[in-house]
Write a protein that holds these residues in place. Structure first.
Motif, short mmCIF file in Angstrom:
data_model
loop_
_atom_site.label_atom_id
_atom_site.label_comp_id
_atom_site.label_asym_id
_atom_site.label_seq_id
_atom_site.Cartn_x
_atom_site.Cartn_y
_atom_site.Cartn_z
N ILE A 1 0.76 -1.29 -0.17
CA ILE A 1 -0.27 -0.22 -0.34
C ILE A 1 0.67 1.82 -0.16
O ILE A 1 0.83 1.97 -0.66
CB ILE A 1 -0.63 0.03 1.02
CG1 ILE A 1 -1.80 -1.28 1.51
CG2 ILE A 1 -1.84 1.20 0.88
CD1 ILE A 1 -2.93 -1.79 -0.52
N LEU A 2 1.81 1.33 0.50
CA LEU A 2 2.15 2.20 0.70
C LEU A 2 3.54 2.41 -0.78
O LEU A 2 2.52 3.90 -0.83
CB LEU A 2 4.36 2.04 1.70
CG LEU A 2 5.47 3.00 1.96
CD1 LEU A 2 4.80 4.73 2.86
CD2 LEU A 2 6.03 2.71 2.81
N ARG A 3 4.01 1.89 -0.88
CA ARG A 3 4.64 1.85 -2.34
C ARG A 3 3.58 2.61 -3.46
O ARG A 3 3.79 3.38 -4.85
CB ARG A 3 4.99 0.59 -3.33
CG ARG A 3 6.24 -0.06 -2.46
CD ARG A 3 7.14 -0.64 -2.98
NE ARG A 3 6.11 -2.24 -2.88
CZ ARG A 3 6.12 -3.16 -2.74
NH1 ARG A 3 7.68 -3.54 -0.85
NH2 ARG A 3 5.11 -3.92 -2.37
N ALA A 4 2.16 2.00 -3.53
CA ALA A 4 1.77 2.02 -4.13
C ALA A 4 0.98 3.97 -4.61
O ALA A 4 1.02 5.04 -5.25
CB ALA A 4 -0.07 1.33 -3.96
N PHE A 5 1.21 4.27 -3.23
CA PHE A 5 0.98 5.66 -3.42
C PHE A 5 2.44 6.73 -3.42
O PHE A 5 2.08 7.48 -3.87
CB PHE A 5 0.72 6.02 -1.76
CG PHE A 5 -0.60 5.82 -1.40
CD1 PHE A 5 -1.87 7.12 -2.18
CD2 PHE A 5 -1.75 4.25 -0.83
CE1 PHE A 5 -3.05 6.29 -1.87
CE2 PHE A 5 -2.55 4.44 -0.50
CZ PHE A 5 -3.89 5.76 -1.79
N MET A 6 3.29 6.24 -2.86
CA MET A 6 5.03 6.74 -3.18
C MET A 6 4.61 6.46 -4.78
O MET A 6 5.27 7.64 -4.91
CB MET A 6 5.65 5.90 -3.04
CG MET A 6 5.90 5.41 -0.68
SD MET A 6 6.00 7.67 -0.42
CE MET A 6 8.31 7.03 -1.14
N TYR A 7 4.29 5.50 -5.46
CA TYR A 7 3.88 5.71 -6.90
C TYR A 7 3.27 6.48 -7.66
O TYR A 7 3.37 7.27 -8.54
CB TYR A 7 3.76 4.28 -7.85
CG TYR A 7 4.92 3.41 -7.27
CD1 TYR A 7 6.15 2.83 -7.01
CD2 TYR A 7 4.14 1.84 -7.12
CE1 TYR A 7 6.90 2.29 -6.76
CE2 TYR A 7 5.60 1.04 -7.43
CZ TYR A 7 6.33 0.98 -7.05
OH TYR A 7 7.24 -0.13 -6.77
N GLN A 8 2.89 7.08 -6.99
CA GLN A 8 1.68 8.23 -7.09
C GLN A 8 2.12 9.35 -7.00
O GLN A 8 2.42 10.10 -7.95
CB GLN A 8 -0.04 7.58 -6.59
CG GLN A 8 -0.26 8.93 -7.03
CD GLN A 8 -2.38 9.14 -6.88
OE1 GLN A 8 -2.68 7.75 -5.83
NE2 GLN A 8 -3.25 9.21 -7.15
N GLY A 9 2.70 9.31 -5.64
CA GLY A 9 3.68 10.83 -5.35
C GLY A 9 5.15 10.99 -6.62
O GLY A 9 4.64 12.62 -7.02
N PHE A 10 5.50 10.14 -6.80
CA PHE A 10 6.43 9.60 -7.63
C PHE A 10 6.02 10.49 -9.42
O PHE A 10 6.35 11.50 -9.69
CB PHE A 10 6.91 9.10 -7.90
CG PHE A 10 8.62 8.55 -8.72
CD1 PHE A 10 9.16 9.65 -8.97
CD2 PHE A 10 8.31 8.32 -10.08
CE1 PHE A 10 10.51 9.38 -9.52
CE2 PHE A 10 8.87 8.18 -11.07
CZ PHE A 10 10.61 8.78 -11.45
N ILE A 11 4.87 10.12 -9.91
CA ILE A 11 4.73 10.49 -10.89
C ILE A 11 4.35 11.86 -11.37
O ILE A 11 4.16 12.55 -11.94
CB ILE A 11 3.51 9.26 -10.99
CG1 ILE A 11 3.95 7.83 -11.74
CG2 ILE A 11 2.07 9.47 -12.60
CD1 ILE A 11 2.73 7.37 -11.51
N ILE A 12 3.40 12.43 -9.87
CA ILE A 12 3.08 13.62 -9.88
C ILE A 12 4.69 14.17 -9.24
O ILE A 12 4.36 15.20 -11.35
CB ILE A 12 1.77 13.87 -8.68
CG1 ILE A 12 0.64 13.30 -8.32
CG2 ILE A 12 1.61 15.31 -8.24
CD1 ILE A 12 0.18 13.24 -7.50
N GLY A 13 5.20 13.86 -9.24
CA GLY A 13 6.37 15.09 -9.33
C GLY A 13 7.21 15.22 -10.45
O GLY A 13 7.54 15.97 -10.75
N ALA A 14 7.38 13.58 -11.49
CA ALA A 14 8.02 13.78 -12.33
C ALA A 14 7.29 14.58 -13.32
O ALA A 14 8.03 15.00 -14.22
CB ALA A 14 8.07 12.05 -12.84
N VAL A 15 6.00 14.11 -13.45
CA VAL A 15 4.87 14.78 -14.86
C VAL A 15 6.30 16.47 -14.71
O VAL A 15 5.46 16.86 -15.84
CB VAL A 15 3.64 14.51 -14.53
CG1 VAL A 15 3.27 14.95 -15.93
CG2 VAL A 15 3.59 13.21 -15.31
#
Length: 536
Positions: A446-460
């Motif tokens: 669950i932690l990695r799922a939301f970390m991935y989402q934050g990473f995608i927001i930051g990368a884009v």
């Protein structure tokens, strides 16, 4: 476990609320604006540093050697030979620099620095030949120019007694050829002096003859002979014009000179004047152009035995105009020949210092240390360009760090937007998270799922921000943003796009966004299945 995780992901994707929300869009936009602002400011501050460094190094050398506690630096040639042998040094030249007062007509410029340079060695050290906009440096050193002699200095021993005095040097023996008009005037004046000497000699001969006749008359008998009938008539007999010859008037030389036209006199004077190179800003403020005359006056030299030395003023002819792109130099710096600058003071063939250029500016400090080691004398002070301009570049560095830190707060604000967005998603997906936890999903998943989402927001957001920042920098380079040179010393906003700064900005932005996702992701990972299902 893997099957349950896949099933949960498909379940989340099937929900309509799993699509990108308005909050996510604003989070991406906030990150993009912060990254664009930071990248642009870093490029502008880097451009200021590069422009100032180029302008400063275009006028000043990379390494300088000065002498402590004494203005006498007459052994500079030996120092130059020692510096030229240091690895990495590509050019060595002497210089003299002093504050002066420059006057043209009724206009005066104060605080001007006069720099005496060697025209033969200077091009290997300074960028002045590339900065010339009008004229040339061809006439900077007059033919036959030599270093001035120190007052009271005798370069050769006096001739022994009994030896013949050396014959005076004529104009044909080793002298610099004069202008034909000047030579004709000198020959006319010489003939006039020769004629005066001949008339004076004739007058002396007449006076000697008169004295002899008087002596003979006094030795004759006192009773004069009786006059005969055929004697000369009575009365005074005196030759026309008298016995003494008349010398030509004293102002004959002035009359000969006055016969020369004013244009010829100006041409003779201009040909004899030494050359000077001034900046365009200074030429504009003085109202002079190429070929104009300026007067350079030295300040009072100091006090000696209670009396102050009088200032020295000399006329110069403007032979070139330069533009360094740095108004502080274009309006406050003039170049003259090294020998002309030495003539303002009583130090003879002495200089202010020796300047060098190195092949790699990054090794200027190493070259400075090597020069200091080779000289090995506490009398000399060796400094590099960073030490010479330490206040300026320190202020620029502090400005860049401060502005970058302030604008980095925009990314931090955008990170809070990412936090708020992820918290809203966690609260909205509590039931889905509970189902995944009930199906066996672990907290780390669950932690990695939301970390991935934050990473995608930051990368884009970072990618969009870097592209936007690069577009802004390109626009500033193409169209230019005018600046007041009296305030900023340069006329256009400088921009230096460096890939490493863009990559650093992007890395910092993504790192901040990842740090912002930790709190919402931990909150989602610690939701218990019972609590998530009870909320619905």
């Amino acid at each position: 476990m893997g099957y349950a995780w896949t099933l949960g992901i498909r379940y989340l994707r099937s929900k309509k609320r799993a699509s990108i929300s308005v909050g996510t869009l604003f989070a991406i936009l906030g990150v993009a604006l912060g990254v664009a602002a930071l990248a642009t400011v870093m490029s502008v501050t880097g451009g200021f540093q590069k422009q100032f460094r180029d302008k400063v190094l275009g006028v000043n050398a990379h390494v300088l050697v000065l002498k402590r506690h004494t203005p006498d630096f007459s052994e500079y040639r030996e120092v130059m030979d020692a510096c030229a042998k240091v690895p990495g040094v590509v050019g060595v030249a002497p210089f003299v620099i002093n504050p002066m007062l420059v006057t043209a007509g009724d206009r005066t410029a104060t605080g001007v620095l006069m720099k005496g340079i060697d025209p033969d060695r200077m091009p290997s050290v300074l960028d002045l030949p590339h900065q010339i906009k009008e004229g040339s440096l061809a006439g900077l050193r007059r033919p036959g120019a030599t270093p001035p002699e120190r007052p009271g200095f005798r370069p050769s021993a006096p001739a022994p007694s009994g030896s013949a005095a050396p014959a005076p040097t004529t104009a044909a023996e080793g002298a610099v050829p004069h202008d034909p008009l000047m030579r004709a005037m000198e020959e006319t004046i010489a003939d006039m002096h020769k004629r005066n000497e001949e008339l004076a000699k004739e007058e002396a001969d007449d006076a000697a003859a008169a004295a002899s006749a008087s002596a003979v008359a006094s030795a004759a008998p006192s009773t004069p002979p009786a006059p005969s009938a055929s004697a000369a008539p009575s009365g005074e007999i005196e030759p026309q014009g008298g016995y003494a010859s008349q010398l030509p008037p004293d102002d004959l030389e002035d009359k000969v000179v006055a016969q020369i036209s004013k244009e010829d006199q100006a041409r003779i004077a201009d040909k004899d004047l030494p050359g000077v190179v001034i900046g365009r800003s200074l030429a504009k403020s003085l109202g002079v152009g190429l070929g104009g005359r300026i007067r350079i006056t030295s300040p009072s030299v100091g006090f000696a035995f209670g009396s102050q030395h009088a200032p020295v003023a000399r006329q110069f002819k403007v032979i070139a105009l330069f533009e360094a792109g740095f108004d502080q130099y274009d309006s406050k710096l003039v170049y003259v020949d090294l020998y002309e600058a030495q003539a303002f003071y009583d130090q003879g063939d002495s200089v202010t210092g020796v300047e060098m250029r190195v092949s790699d500016i990054g090794n200027a400090r190493k070259v400075r240390d090597e020069v200091d080691k080779r000289l090995a004398n506490g009398v000399y002070h060796v400094m590099d360009w960073e030490e010479l301009n330490h206040p300026l570049f320190t202020a620029l560095k502090i400005q860049q760090i401060g502005m970058s830190a302030v604008l980095a707060l925009i990314i931090v604000v955008a990170a809070f937007t990412v936090i708020a967005t992820l918290i809203m998603i966690v609260l909205d997906k509590r039931k889905e998270i509970a189902v995944l936890k009930a199906m066996g999903a672990r907290d780390g998943a669950i932690l990695r799922a939301f970390m991935y989402q934050g990473f995608i927001i930051g990368a884009v957001g970072t990618a969009i921000g870097l592209a936007l920042g690069f577009a802004v920098c390109r626009g500033l380079l193409i169209y230019g943003f005018p600046l007041d040179p009296k305030v900023y010393f340069i006329s256009r906003l400088p921009v230096e796009v460096r890939p490493q700064e863009f990559l650093l900005t992007g890395f910092i932005a993504i790192l901040i966004c990842l740090a912002a996702t930790v709190v919402p992701a931990l909150h989602a990972a610690h939701i218990r299945p019972a609590d998530g299902l009870r909320a619905h």
